[in-house]
Design a protein around this motif. Structure first.
Motif, mmCIF file in Angstrom:
data_model
loop_
_atom_site.group_PDB
_atom_site.id
_atom_site.type_symbol
_atom_site.label_atom_id
_atom_site.label_comp_id
_atom_site.label_asym_id
_atom_site.label_seq_id
_atom_site.Cartn_x
_atom_site.Cartn_y
_atom_site.Cartn_z
ATOM 1 N N SER A 164 5.225 10.220 2.392
ATOM 2 C CA SER A 164 6.186 10.889 1.528
ATOM 3 C C SER A 164 7.561 10.961 2.142
ATOM 4 N N LYS A 183 0.813 -1.188 0.000
ATOM 5 C CA LYS A 183 0.000 0.000 0.000
ATOM 6 C C LYS A 183 0.856 1.251 0.000
ATOM 7 N N THR A 184 0.226 2.345 -0.433
ATOM 8 C CA THR A 184 0.953 3.600 -0.548
ATOM 9 C C THR A 184 1.489 4.027 0.802
ATOM 10 N N LYS A 185 2.738 4.445 0.819
ATOM 11 C CA LYS A 185 3.396 4.836 2.050
ATOM 12 C C LYS A 185 3.594 6.339 2.074
ATOM 13 N N SER A 218 -2.450 -4.341 -7.183
ATOM 14 C CA SER A 218 -2.522 -2.875 -7.220
ATOM 15 C C SER A 218 -3.898 -2.379 -6.808
ATOM 16 N N GLU A 277 -0.594 4.662 8.640
ATOM 17 C CA GLU A 277 -1.230 5.869 8.100
ATOM 18 C C GLU A 277 -0.222 6.883 7.599
ATOM 19 N N ILE A 304 -7.115 1.658 -0.954
ATOM 20 C CA ILE A 304 -6.637 2.403 0.211
ATOM 21 C C ILE A 304 -6.535 3.885 -0.114
ATOM 22 N N ASN A 305 -5.989 4.203 -1.290
ATOM 23 C CA ASN A 305 -5.838 5.611 -1.674
ATOM 24 C C ASN A 305 -7.190 6.301 -1.837
ATOM 25 N N GLN A 306 -8.173 5.557 -2.332
ATOM 26 C CA GLN A 306 -9.462 6.174 -2.610
ATOM 27 C C GLN A 306 -10.360 6.249 -1.381
ATOM 28 N N ASN A 326 -3.916 -1.228 -3.206
ATOM 29 C CA ASN A 326 -3.371 0.119 -3.056
ATOM 30 C C ASN A 326 -4.362 1.170 -3.516
ATOM 31 N N ASN A 327 -4.997 0.913 -4.653
ATOM 32 C CA ASN A 327 -5.947 1.888 -5.189
ATOM 33 C C ASN A 327 -7.127 2.093 -4.242
ATOM 34 N N GLY A 345 -9.324 5.117 2.001
ATOM 35 C CA GLY A 345 -8.646 5.178 3.294
ATOM 36 C C GLY A 345 -8.481 3.838 3.968
#
Length: 902
Positions: free
Chosen positions: A6, A2-4, A233, A612, A239-241, A236-237, A243
């Motif tokens: 920055s 998942k997206t981490k 993927s 988070e 989670i990004n959309q 990840n998508n 939460g």
């Protein structure tokens, strides 16, 4: 995954300098000692400059030469003899003779060194944290998330020219080592064209068992994952959309646009995207294969310009079957009882590949520029099935059947360039420089565990089973990336006096490392008793239970859950600036005095990250400043060498060094040791350990090549770092703490002796013996606190063996057709980890390793080598309270290799 956040390691590097307000040195360069290029130090032709020093003209020929160990090792022996510090050198011919396949296995033959887990070297009985590793003089990052040092089994013997183990400090070496510094030197540019190729196979006595495997997602030939195992993927998508991936997260993140049943369907569709063809099965064991090829040449473009190149490739594939036994005790020294026990059978399918390309350019006699490119990749697909019983089920027919699939890829790529220059206009001063850039990665795209409740028959075999729905199947996706840069220079100026030659050397070294480590845990939660119109669905294989139909039809009541915790992810960076000056004075080739002073300015930040993307404060226990380290210090070193005769010399050395905690040890995150399966936790309160070292050694070198040495050492350790089991945690869960104090001391003896003195002119002239033994002791003092209650507040250091022994009997036929070596290695018992609550410490028992290698040379170009490893059939064992708590049987291994050389 998942997206981490920055946070990136490169940004952290800049943050370190900003936050800690530390000034760096000016010049970007690296120092190297006189032995940075072993080929120059060993057997090159040489010219003599005005100060009487020698420098290389021709590179060494790297083609292997069959012959006695005392002959093939003469160059390594001479290099050790000329060292300013206490050191041991092992050349490629010595490694070839013993038949060791990688750097780790070869180094256990060196005096005072033992091997741990087949990967890590303990120097003088001190754990791997007390050693440091470099590749051709440059520090490289480790792809192992649980260790600071590089796993040495990643370096195949075919690319190694020599191994150097420096046991006493010098100003030119990094100050961060306590036991020894290991430098792996790869093969150099040849003097003439050569080509060498070999191929062979392997058989293990465990191969009579079936190999455990599954329908994996990788190429069987390369071992590399093809992307099938990776986390989809779509997760990840989502989670990004929204939460998160749970139905509640999706409903909340859509602001009510998606109702709960629709969110449940979306959640199940995410599970459909995951790779689930993971039912464990057995098949016959394929024979292992290994091979390597090397090619090199040099070109004289003119009388003053020479260019050379060497390329090598090595490959190994094999399935390693094993059996393992694990026990967890509870109670105290008066009454210990088994809390949990586990019998495991498994297979570790490995593929190792390495590629090397080295280039060299000589300009006249005084200038040489070299590049070293090394790429290593090691994949492991470990599949096991274990029967686990708890204190409540011991002796009962019911138990747990635990399936584990652990796939990982480790890789390391290192690019180096270095220059060596003699400056005639400055009294033949010497200037060396180097730059190195390296990157390592551990990618574990799919680690899966799932459990069945089983009923056992009298033979302890399952007769019925049901998936354990209370312990949901868990997927773990993790990735660790390390990047590092080295650069530096050194300048040496010779001064000639009436009866002495002094070399003054100054230099600077810079090292920078950044790391990102992330893990995502997902669980497949199902109903405790799902509706099954066709029978007991939970008794089926894993892929049948979680089939597309069962998920689409919601037969299981499935929910995909994010089980990630706040104690797994972290980002880190460190910078170390160092400058040094040293004086090396040779008094008429009788006395040699060395004195050096090194200054290091070390900075580090290690930040735990929540799922988070926030900086974790570990429940408010730590401040941001607790995650940063800024320390500098002076590290003196000195040595005195007395050449008593042409064959005998004495050495005395004293120094101060430091042992710093590893990145993962100072971050309050959880990680699991891949060998034992124990959970470890970092500790931001750790501090570095200062070490004061004293060495004394006598050495004898005969003209015939025989040699002996006898030495002693003492090390005083301030606040040594130890893994200790926590009071509040069940099971083997350990955390790192500073003990109050510690010390280690011992004596080392080594010999190499031909047997012709027994009977001249007899067959005994073809035999020689070699060996070494180390005897020593250590002690640390640990005070209990709110988290730990060690049973023994005073004990030996973790990993320290009171004795280590190697004995080698070798034979070389007078007609050069045959060569054979029998090698025995053993270490004394050592503490694996300390006991708590009255239970004694856990000891790793001695492992008696007996290996045999035979080589036949029918022509000057062809060779056949046979090797038998672990002839005694020894088993790795851990004991606690005289109860075996861990055992692993590696089996006896047989290999055959055919090689051709031109």
């Amino acid at each position: 995954m998942k997206t981490k956040p920055s946070f990136t390691a490169n940004k952290l590097t800049l943050a370190i300098i900003s936050v800690l307000s530390v000034t760096s040195f000016a010049a970007p360069v690296l120092a190297q000692d006189d032995t940075a290029n072993p080929q120059q130090a060993q057997s090159n032709e040489a010219s003599t400059n005005k100060t009487g020093e020698s420098f290389p003209i021709e590179p060494i020929e790297v083609i292997s030469v069959t012959g006695r160990l005392r002959t093939s090792a003469s160059a390594a022996t001479e290099e050790r003899r000329e060292q300013i510090a206490v050191a041991d050198i092992m050349g490629s011919e010595q490694i070839s003779r013993t038949g060791d396949g990688d750097a780790a296995a070869a180094l256990r033959r060196v005096t005072g060194l033992t091997l741990k887990d087949g990967k890590f070297i303990y120097v003088r009985g001190l754990g791997e944290r007390y050693s440091s590793t470099s590749l051709n003089g440059a520090t490289v990052p480790s792809p192992d998330p649980t260790r600071n040092v590089v796993p040495l089994d990643m370096f195949p013997a075919s690319i190694i020219e020599s191994l150097s183990v420096q046991k006493s400090a010098s100003a030119e070496k990094p100050a961060a080592f306590g036991g020894g510094h290991v430098d792996i030197r790869t093969k150099a540019i040849p003097a003439n064209f050569f080509f060498k190729a070999s191929a062979g196979g392997r058989f293990n006595t465990n191969d009579s068992n079936d190999t455990y495997t599954y329908n994996g997602g990788g190429d069987d030939w390369t071992g590399k994952d093809d992307g099938t195992r990776a986390m989809p993927s779509s997760i990840n998508n989502t989670i990004n959309q929204y939460g998160g991936i749970s139905p509640i997260d999706i409903v909340s993140g859509s602001n009510g646009a998606i109702n709960y049943p629709a969110a449940q369907k979306m959640n199940r569709e995410l599970a459909l995207d995951m790779y689930r063809d993971m039912a464990v099965k057995t098949e016959s064991t394929d024979p292992g294969f290994r091979g390597d090829v090397a090619l090199g040449d040099r070109w004289d473009f003119s009388d003053d310009i020479v260019f050379g190149a060497l390329a090598a490739y090595s490959y190994k594939q094999q399935a390693e079957n094993y059996t393992k036994y694990e026990v967890e005790l509870d109670g105290d020294s008066e009454q210990a009882q088994i809390e949990n026990q586990k019998d495991v059978m498994g297979t570790d399918s490995i593929v190792q590949m390495s590629t090397m390309l080295n280039l060299g350019l000589e300009i006249g006699y005084n200038h040489k520029i070299e590049t070293f490119t090394t790429y290593l990749r090691d994949t492991s697909d470990d599949v096991s099935v274990g029967i686990e019983e708890t204190i409540d089920t011991l002796g009962e027919p019911n138990a747990l059947q635990v399936y584990d699939i652990d796939y990982e890829e480790r890789s390391l790529i290192s690019n180096q360039i270095k220059g060596h220059h003699f400056i005639e206009a400055l009294n033949d001063a010497e200037f060396n420089w180097m730059f190195s850039d390296a990157k390592s990665e551990r990618n574990a795209p799919n680690e899966l565990s799932y459990t069945y409740n089983v009923i056992l028959d009298e033979a302890n075999q399952p007769v019925s089973r049901n998936l354990n729905t209370q312990d949901a199947p868990k997927y773990v996706y993790s990735n660790l990336q390390d990047e590092s840069q080295n650069y530096g220079w050194d300048f040496a100026y010779p001064l000639q006096f009436d009866d002495a030659l002094m070399k003054v050397k100054v230099g600077y070294q810079y090292y920078e490392r950044t790391r990102e480590s992330f893990a995502t845990r997902l669980g497949l939660d199902v109903d405790l008793s799902p509706t099954d119109p066709n029978g007991n669905i939970l008794a089926q294989d894993f892929d049948d239970i979680f089939s597309n139909d069962n998920i689409n039809n919601d037969t299981l009541g499935l929910e995909l859950k994010d089980a990630s915790t706040d104690t797994e992810d972290y980002v880190a960076a460190e910078i170390n600036d160092a400058a040094f000056i040293s004086f090396d004075v040779d008094f008429d080739d009788v006395w040699r005095v060395y004195a050096g002073l090194r200054y290091e300015d070390f900075r580090r930040v290690t930040l735990p990250i929540t799922p988070e993307g926030e900086i974790s404060d570990e429940g408010g226990r730590y401040d941001l400043s607790d995650y940063a380290i800024a320390e500098d210090g002076w590290f003196p070193s000195m040595s005195l060498t007395w050449k008593q005769t042409d064959t005998t010399q004495w050495r005395l050395g004293a120094s101060k060094t430091i042992v710093r905690p590893d990145l993962r040890e100072v971050s309050p995150v959880r990680f699991q040791d891949p060998v034992t399966g124990f959970d470890f936790f970092g500790n931001p309160e750790l501090k570095s350990s200062d070490m004061y070292n004293l060495d004394l050694r006598w050495e004898y070198y005969s003209e015939a090549g025989d040699n002996y040495s006898l030495g002693g050492f003492y090390k005083d350790v301030d606040a040594p770092i130890e893994p200790i089991q926590r009071i509040s945690e069940a099971g083997r869960q350990l955390k790192f703490y500073n003990a109050e104090s510690g010390y280690v001391y011992g004596i080392e003896a080594e010999f190499l002796q031909t047997l012709d003195f027994i009977s001249e002119g007899s067959m005994l002239e073809d035999f020689f013996v070699a060996g070494n033994v180390t005897l020593g002791d250590s002690e640390i003092t640990i005070a209990p606190n709110g988290e730990i209650d060690p049973t023994n507040n005073t004990r030996r250091m973790t990993g320290h063996s009171a004795w280590v022994a190697n004995v080698q009997l070798s034979y070389d036929s007078s007609n050069s057709y045959h060569s054979a070596t029998l090698v025995y290695n053993v270490f004394g018992e050592r503490i694996a980890y300390g006991g708590r609550g009255g239970l004694d410490d856990v000891y790793e028992k001695p492992f008696h390793s007996l290996d045999f290698t035979y080589s036949f040379f029918p022509t000057t170009s062809l060779a056949i080598k046979l090797k038998a490893k672990n002839l005694l059939g020894e088993v790795t064992e851990y004991d606690q309270q005289d109860i075996q708590v861990y055992a692993k049987d590696p089996g006896t291994e047989y290999t055959v290799q055919f090689s051709y050389e031109y």
